[in-house]
Scaffold this active site. Structure first.
Site, PDB file in Angstrom:
ATOM      1  N   ASP A 327       0.850  -1.193   0.000  1.00 11.38           N
ATOM      2  CA  ASP A 327       0.000   0.000   0.000  1.00 11.38           C
ATOM      3  C   ASP A 327       0.880   1.236   0.000  1.00 11.38           C
ATOM      4  O   ASP A 327       1.824   1.346   0.771  1.00 11.38           O
ATOM      5  CB  ASP A 327      -0.937   0.034   1.212  1.00 11.38           C
ATOM      6  CG  ASP A 327      -2.183   0.862   0.918  1.00 11.38           C
ATOM      7  OD1 ASP A 327      -3.287   0.282   0.889  1.00 11.38           O
ATOM      8  OD2 ASP A 327      -2.038   2.090   0.687  1.00 11.38           O
ATOM      9  N   SER A 363       4.425   2.117  -5.281  1.00 15.40           N
ATOM     10  CA  SER A 363       3.210   2.429  -6.036  1.00 15.40           C
ATOM     11  C   SER A 363       3.058   1.458  -7.202  1.00 15.40           C
ATOM     12  O   SER A 363       4.029   1.155  -7.904  1.00 15.40           O
ATOM     13  CB  SER A 363       3.287   3.860  -6.573  1.00 15.40           C
ATOM     14  OG  SER A 363       2.208   4.068  -7.453  1.00 15.40           O
ATOM     15  N   VAL A 364       1.831   1.018  -7.410  1.00 20.63           N
ATOM     16  CA  VAL A 364       1.556   0.148  -8.561  1.00 20.63           C
ATOM     17  C   VAL A 364       1.619   0.951  -9.866  1.00 20.63           C
ATOM     18  O   VAL A 364       1.704   0.374 -10.943  1.00 20.63           O
ATOM     19  CB  VAL A 364       0.168  -0.529  -8.456  1.00 20.63           C
ATOM     20  CG1 VAL A 364       0.063  -1.373  -7.213  1.00 20.63           C
ATOM     21  CG2 VAL A 364      -0.963   0.500  -8.512  1.00 20.63           C
ATOM     22  N   ASN A 390      -5.742  -4.732  -6.451  1.00 22.90           N
ATOM     23  CA  ASN A 390      -6.853  -4.110  -5.734  1.00 22.90           C
ATOM     24  C   ASN A 390      -6.669  -2.606  -5.517  1.00 22.90           C
ATOM     25  O   ASN A 390      -7.639  -1.903  -5.304  1.00 22.90           O
ATOM     26  CB  ASN A 390      -6.998  -4.855  -4.390  1.00 22.90           C
ATOM     27  CG  ASN A 390      -7.885  -4.131  -3.420  1.00 22.90           C
ATOM     28  OD1 ASN A 390      -9.108  -4.194  -3.526  1.00 22.90           O
ATOM     29  ND2 ASN A 390      -7.283  -3.401  -2.473  1.00 22.90           N
ATOM     30  N   SER A 442     -15.459  -3.037 -11.588  1.00 20.01           N
ATOM     31  CA  SER A 442     -16.461  -2.263 -10.859  1.00 20.01           C
ATOM     32  C   SER A 442     -17.751  -2.182 -11.669  1.00 20.01           C
ATOM     33  O   SER A 442     -17.714  -2.181 -12.914  1.00 20.01           O
ATOM     34  CB  SER A 442     -15.922  -0.855 -10.618  1.00 20.01           C
ATOM     35  OG  SER A 442     -16.970  -0.002 -10.243  1.00 20.01           O
ATOM     36  N   TYR A 455     -12.822   6.359 -14.484  1.00 19.71           N
ATOM     37  CA  TYR A 455     -12.828   5.137 -13.660  1.00 19.71           C
ATOM     38  C   TYR A 455     -13.518   3.988 -14.415  1.00 19.71           C
ATOM     39  O   TYR A 455     -13.034   2.853 -14.441  1.00 19.71           O
ATOM     40  CB  TYR A 455     -13.564   5.471 -12.362  1.00 19.71           C
ATOM     41  CG  TYR A 455     -13.644   4.372 -11.335  1.00 19.71           C
ATOM     42  CD1 TYR A 455     -12.521   3.952 -10.631  1.00 19.71           C
ATOM     43  CD2 TYR A 455     -14.879   3.772 -11.039  1.00 19.71           C
ATOM     44  CE1 TYR A 455     -12.621   2.955  -9.665  1.00 19.71           C
ATOM     45  CE2 TYR A 455     -14.983   2.792 -10.076  1.00 19.71           C
ATOM     46  CZ  TYR A 455     -13.851   2.385  -9.391  1.00 19.71           C
ATOM     47  OH  TYR A 455     -13.953   1.404  -8.451  1.00 19.71           O
ATOM     48  N   LYS A 459     -11.870   0.469 -15.475  1.00 18.75           N
ATOM     49  CA  LYS A 459     -12.383  -0.773 -14.887  1.00 18.75           C
ATOM     50  C   LYS A 459     -12.883  -1.743 -15.953  1.00 18.75           C
ATOM     51  O   LYS A 459     -12.806  -2.965 -15.762  1.00 18.75           O
ATOM     52  CB  LYS A 459     -13.506  -0.457 -13.882  1.00 18.75           C
ATOM     53  CG  LYS A 459     -13.015   0.193 -12.587  1.00 18.75           C
ATOM     54  CD  LYS A 459     -12.003  -0.671 -11.862  1.00 18.75           C
ATOM     55  CE  LYS A 459     -11.802  -0.301 -10.408  1.00 18.75           C
ATOM     56  NZ  LYS A 459     -10.655  -1.011  -9.803  1.00 18.75           N
ATOM     57  N   ALA A 487     -18.800  -2.462  -1.371  1.00 23.01           N
ATOM     58  CA  ALA A 487     -18.540  -2.517   0.065  1.00 23.01           C
ATOM     59  C   ALA A 487     -18.351  -1.117   0.611  1.00 23.01           C
ATOM     60  O   ALA A 487     -17.925  -0.208  -0.112  1.00 23.01           O
ATOM     61  CB  ALA A 487     -17.282  -3.334   0.322  1.00 23.01           C
ATOM     62  N   ARG A 490     -13.622   3.761   2.614  1.00 25.41           N
ATOM     63  CA  ARG A 490     -13.487   5.234   2.556  1.00 25.41           C
ATOM     64  C   ARG A 490     -13.814   5.759   1.153  1.00 25.41           C
ATOM     65  O   ARG A 490     -14.173   6.908   0.998  1.00 25.41           O
ATOM     66  CB  ARG A 490     -12.087   5.655   2.992  1.00 25.41           C
ATOM     67  CG  ARG A 490     -11.012   5.117   2.074  1.00 25.41           C
ATOM     68  CD  ARG A 490      -9.627   5.502   2.524  1.00 25.41           C
ATOM     69  NE  ARG A 490      -8.690   5.275   1.425  1.00 25.41           N
ATOM     70  CZ  ARG A 490      -7.487   5.779   1.358  1.00 25.41           C
ATOM     71  NH1 ARG A 490      -7.023   6.523   2.350  1.00 25.41           N
ATOM     72  NH2 ARG A 490      -6.716   5.530   0.325  1.00 25.41           N
TER      73      ARG A 490
HETATM   74  P1  NAD Z   1      -9.667   1.965  -0.216  1.00 24.06           P
HETATM   75  O1  NAD Z   1      -9.383   3.399  -0.528  1.00 24.06           O
HETATM   76  O2  NAD Z   1     -10.164   1.637   1.134  1.00 24.06           O
HETATM   77  O3  NAD Z   1      -8.386   1.102  -0.510  1.00 24.06           O
HETATM   78  C1  NAD Z   1      -7.583   1.333  -1.611  1.00 24.06           C
HETATM   79  C2  NAD Z   1      -6.132   1.290  -1.179  1.00 24.06           C
HETATM   80  O4  NAD Z   1      -5.306   1.414  -2.328  1.00 24.06           O
HETATM   81  C3  NAD Z   1      -5.765   2.441  -0.249  1.00 24.06           C
HETATM   82  O5  NAD Z   1      -5.245   1.932   0.965  1.00 24.06           O
HETATM   83  C4  NAD Z   1      -4.714   3.217  -1.015  1.00 24.06           C
HETATM   84  O6  NAD Z   1      -3.677   3.763  -0.220  1.00 24.06           O
HETATM   85  C5  NAD Z   1      -4.163   2.165  -1.959  1.00 24.06           C
HETATM   86  N1  NAD Z   1      -3.542   2.751  -3.136  1.00 24.06           N
HETATM   87  C6  NAD Z   1      -3.996   3.784  -3.893  1.00 24.06           C
HETATM   88  N2  NAD Z   1      -3.126   4.045  -4.885  1.00 24.06           N
HETATM   89  C7  NAD Z   1      -2.124   3.151  -4.774  1.00 24.06           C
HETATM   90  C8  NAD Z   1      -0.953   2.918  -5.527  1.00 24.06           C
HETATM   91  N3  NAD Z   1      -0.640   3.675  -6.594  1.00 24.06           N
HETATM   92  N4  NAD Z   1      -0.137   1.898  -5.154  1.00 24.06           N
HETATM   93  C9  NAD Z   1      -0.439   1.139  -4.077  1.00 24.06           C
HETATM   94  N5  NAD Z   1      -1.535   1.344  -3.320  1.00 24.06           N
HETATM   95  C10 NAD Z   1      -2.369   2.341  -3.673  1.00 24.06           C
HETATM   96  O7  NAD Z   1     -10.708   1.478  -1.330  1.00 24.06           O
HETATM   97  P2  NAD Z   1     -11.551   0.128  -1.512  1.00 24.06           P
HETATM   98  O8  NAD Z   1     -12.960   0.476  -1.602  1.00 24.06           O
HETATM   99  O9  NAD Z   1     -11.109  -0.916  -0.556  1.00 24.06           O
HETATM  100  O10 NAD Z   1     -11.122  -0.231  -2.999  1.00 24.06           O
HETATM  101  C11 NAD Z   1     -10.361  -1.369  -3.329  1.00 24.06           C
HETATM  102  C12 NAD Z   1     -10.587  -1.648  -4.804  1.00 24.06           C
HETATM  103  O11 NAD Z   1     -11.947  -2.017  -5.031  1.00 24.06           O
HETATM  104  C13 NAD Z   1     -10.328  -0.483  -5.721  1.00 24.06           C
HETATM  105  O12 NAD Z   1      -9.721  -0.913  -6.903  1.00 24.06           O
HETATM  106  C14 NAD Z   1     -11.704   0.049  -6.029  1.00 24.06           C
HETATM  107  O13 NAD Z   1     -11.760   0.748  -7.244  1.00 24.06           O
HETATM  108  C15 NAD Z   1     -12.478  -1.236  -6.077  1.00 24.06           C
HETATM  109  N6  NAD Z   1     -13.913  -1.102  -5.898  1.00 24.06           N
HETATM  110  C16 NAD Z   1     -14.441  -0.794  -4.700  1.00 24.06           C
HETATM  111  C17 NAD Z   1     -15.806  -0.713  -4.561  1.00 24.06           C
HETATM  112  C18 NAD Z   1     -16.416  -0.461  -3.230  1.00 24.06           C
HETATM  113  O14 NAD Z   1     -17.658  -0.521  -3.155  1.00 24.06           O
HETATM  114  N7  NAD Z   1     -15.652  -0.170  -2.189  1.00 24.06           N
HETATM  115  C19 NAD Z   1     -16.654  -0.901  -5.657  1.00 24.06           C
HETATM  116  C20 NAD Z   1     -16.088  -1.221  -6.888  1.00 24.06           C
HETATM  117  C21 NAD Z   1     -14.714  -1.329  -6.986  1.00 24.06           C
END
Ligand code: NAD
Length: 709
Positions: A327, A363-364, A390, A442, A455, A459, A487, A490
């Site tokens: 992360d 960073s990814v 993720n 997504s 986005y 996706k 889910a 934040r």
């Molecule tokens: P989140 O913000 O809680 O977690 C995402 C994490 O990714 C964060 O901790 C952030 O620091 C890290 N991150 C961001 N850029 C980064 C980088 N360049 N390198 C490494 N780490 C990095 O969000 P989440 O809701 O847990 O999302 C996780 C994944 O699920 C994401 O890809 C998001 O698009 C996808 N998603 C989430 C939802 C939802 O309902 N929460 C819905 C559809 C898709």
């Protein structure tokens, strides 16, 4: 002294034996495993060799000799047959009970056979294996008993399909005896000479372990858990330091015969070998029954410092995986400074649970950062089995206001990030022959969402990446799937109505991701949605369509307007597995329009007959300079497995499974007969999924030229 016939049926045991990963490794080293078979000797990725089963219950054999009252100066371990019920765990306690089942009389001076059977259970309650031991009692024959069944085993009258050479070291018995058989014949030179040998000899069961490694390597490489039976006769003594070879004949139906030969003398030291194994699907099904575990596996989860990724990391670690918690520690929009705190906190949580994890702060979004993430896994844990892409950020803006930087940032993390991390991971998994990759898509990408064009584009682009990577990974055991989660995290807290926050916990998504990451998951190239305990699959469907106008004449736009209802109709829509198949619906539509009656066949040839006839219909002039092996897997009644090797204009057709075919053709028996009779077009069969091709697709096109059926 005479054999005690009343010993038949009298229980032996229980024998209890505790063992740890070290016992399994010492055994594997004793039977010749080394750096090129790390799975057998490295505790982080340990797979227990099936033949460990007999070494681990060796004491039972001594009990059989004593209970039967055999003349101990004349006993030899005659045969060993092991039936496996499940993979052997890397540690625990074994509980073995059994009995002598038969005593056979070979006649005066020809000895007797004492046969015993024992079932072994693991301390977790699973039945692991059944051993059938045959003791050859050289000095106990001639008591007037039954002579016993005649074994019909016969080595096929052809060269073996595979040969595995090995060179047990001159010290091999010294290492092997550490697994429990400390009989002096294998260590004490004076005892060996007194027993009629020049020096200590190999344990027969040590050679047995060499053979077990060899058959796994050639028949179901890297998957010892698929073995269901391993039977041999110990026929000749062998000195350590003498080269041997395991010769294997594939019989079809996941069965093979083998022998182990002393390469110096040509003597067969292990004879009448039979090995049987289960399909990969069955193996996965059985493992599923034992619970999904990741012991010995290594997982990389990007963006695992918060939300969904954190949850996946914790759950994988709980089930035994070693985890790289990656992360960047950034804000939800990826702006501002990064922090190691997010990844560190999750590593601390996993460590507190007794799990294994390391942090990665790269960073990814950059190639170098992503490569460092994968290197972190390999440097810390020595392997990589699982990658969950993720990490994510959001830069929502309606399209007319969207700035290039907002577009680029989202693309860089979601799409470039997935490419950057997956590329080094995939290379490694491809080489290792195993891997599970999950992309995070997504609903915004799958269906669209106002204000999220950047986005959504990223996706859905991941779905394209998934579709093609699935095809590239299939041959190498690398499976790729996507999850579209919903889910409360934040990222979504401000969008999801508060009354649903509790329902949509990230923990409700994690089970799907764990399943997709597991060995038991057969799916690849699929997209699943998950949220609040609801799960479903999402797929792209292709309509059946229709032919508009006359063949060869371009229809007018007005023709199309009139036909639009049929063009748009999704009645009978199908999933298309790859771009190669997209012609399928088109060809079917033309066929439906065709008024030509299907040609009628006046004969009913069999699949087997066709393979026998192959040399007659072979066209050697088309085979000049070709070196190719076609494996045919023909399913259904009358089907079976055959392969055709073509080299230097020569053809060889054999029943069975080749170990490295150029191209594998899968078809039903009915379709194969139709194809050979010219009633089924190969292209059409392929595009409609009735013909499946693995390996070199281009070479498959030669079949129609090479054989004039
Ligand atoms: P989140 O913000 O809680 O977690 C995402 C994490 O990714 C964060 O901790 C952030 O620091 C890290 N991150 C961001 N850029 C980064 C980088 N360049 N390198 C490494 N780490 C990095 O969000 P989440 O809701 O847990 O999302 C996780 C994944 O699920 C994401 O890809 C998001 O698009 C996808 N998603 C989430 C939802 C939802 O309902 N929460 C819905 C559809 C898709």
């Amino acid at each position: 002294m005479a054999l005690d016939l009343k010993s038949i049926g009298v229980g032996i045991g229980p024998l209890e034996k505790e063992y740890s990963w070290k016992d399994a490794v010492i055994y594997a080293l004793g039977v010749g495993a080394g750096f090129d078979e790390l799975d057998y000797v490295f505790e982080n990725r340990l797979k227990v060799l099936p033949s460990f089963s007999i070494a681990s219950v060796f004491d039972f054999l001594a009990q059989v000799a004593i209970k039967s009252n055999a003349d101990l100066s004349g006993i030899l371990h005659g045969e060993q047959d092991i039936i496996f019920h499940g993979p052997i765990p890397t540690g625990g306690a074994l509980h073995t009970t059994g009995a002598i089942t038969h005593i056979f009389d070979k006649g005066p001076r020809r000895g007797a056979l004492v046969v015993a059977r024992a079932d072994t259970f693991h301390s977790d309650g699973q039945k692991l294996f059944t051993n059938v031991f045959t003791l050859f009692c050289r000095k106990d024959g001639g008591f007037g008993g039954e002579p016993g069944p005649v074994d019909s085993w016969q080595a096929p009258a052809r060269e073996p399909d595979c040969v595995e050479p090995a060179l047990p070291s001159p010290e091999q018995p010294l290492l092997y005896r550490m697994s429990g058989d400390i009989f002096p014949l294998h260590v004490d030179p004076a005892f060996a000479v007194a027993s009629g040998f020049q020096k200590p000899i190999m344990h027969g069961l040590c050679t047995h372990g060499f053979a077990c490694r060899a058959v796994i390597k050639h028949l179901f490489p890297g998957q010892p858990q698929r073995m269901t039976r391993f039977k041999v006769r110990f026929s000749r003594p062998l000195y350590p330091g003498v080269p041997i070879s395991t010769r294997i004949w594939k019989l079809g139906g996941r069965r093979a015969f083998f022998q182990v030969v002393n390469e110096e003398s040509g003597e067969i030291v292990l004879d009448r070998g039979v090995v049987e194994w289960m399909s990969q699907e069955e193996s996965q099904r059985r493992q599923g029954l034992g619970g999904i575990r990741f012991d010995g596996q290594v997982a990389v989860i990007t963006g695992a410092g918060a939300g969904l990724g954190r949850c996946y990391a914790l759950e994988l670690a709980r089930r035994g995986a070693s985890v790289v918690v990656n992360d960047l520690g950034t804000s939800p929009d990826g702006a501002g400074s990064a922090s190691p705190a997010a990844a560190d906190a999750v590593v601390d949580e996993i460590t507190a649970l007794g799990g294994r994890a390391v942090a990665s702060y790269d960073s990814v979004a950059t190639v170098e950062g992503a490569e460092a993430i994968i290197r972190r896994a390999l440097d810390s844990f020595g392997r990589l089995d699982i990658l969950v892409n993720n990490a994510g950020v959001l830069r929502d803006r309606s399209f007319h206001k969207m700035q290039p930087q907002e577009w680029d940032t989202v693309m860089a993390v979601h799409l470039d990030g997935a490419f950057n991390v997956t590329r080094p991971a995939f290379r490694h998994m491809r080489q290792a022959g195993y891997g599970r990759i999950v992309f995070t898509s997504s609903a915004a990408g799958l269906y669209g969402n106002f204000g999220q064009t950047n986005y959504s584009a990223a996706k859905l682009a991941l779905v394209g990446l998934l579709n093609s990577l699935e095809l590239e990974g299939a041959r190498y055991g690398v499976q790729v799937n996507a999850v579209a989660p919903i889910a409360t995290t934040r990222l979504t807290r401000g969008i999801i109505p508060p009354r649903y926050h509790d329902l949509l916990q990230p923990e409700m998504v994690a089970p799907l991701v764990l399943y997709l990451c597991s060995e038991v998951c057969p799916a690849s190239g699929q997209i699943f949605e998950a949220g609040a305990g609801f799960f479903n699959r999402v797929a792209l469907l292709t309509g059946k369509g229709t032919v508009v106008g006359e063949p060869g004449v371009p229809p007018s736009p007005e023709d199309l307007a009139r036909a639009m209802d049929s063009i748009k109709s999704m009645d009978g829509a199908v999933e298309i597995a790859s771009a190669m198949e997209i012609m399928g619906p088109m060809l079917e539509a033309f066929q439906a329009d065709s008024s030509d009656p299907a040609p009628v066949s006046d004969a009913a040839p069999s699949v087997e007959g066709l393979f026998r006839r192959m040399p007659e219909v072979f066209q050697p002039q088309e085979a000049a300079g070709l070196d190719v092996t076609f494996q045919f897997e023909i399913s259904g009644e009358g089907g079976g497995e055959w392969y055709a090797c073509i080299q230097d204009g020569q053809l060889q057709v054999r029943e069975g499974v080749h170990d490295s075919p150029t191209t594998t053709i899968e078809m039903s028996a009915v379709d194969f007969l139709d194809f050979a009779a010219g009633k089924l077009d190969a292209m059409q069969a392929y595009t409609t999924g009735r013909l499946k091709i693995r390996g070199d697709l281009m070479k498959s096109q030669l079949i129609e030229k090479l054989f004039a059926f």
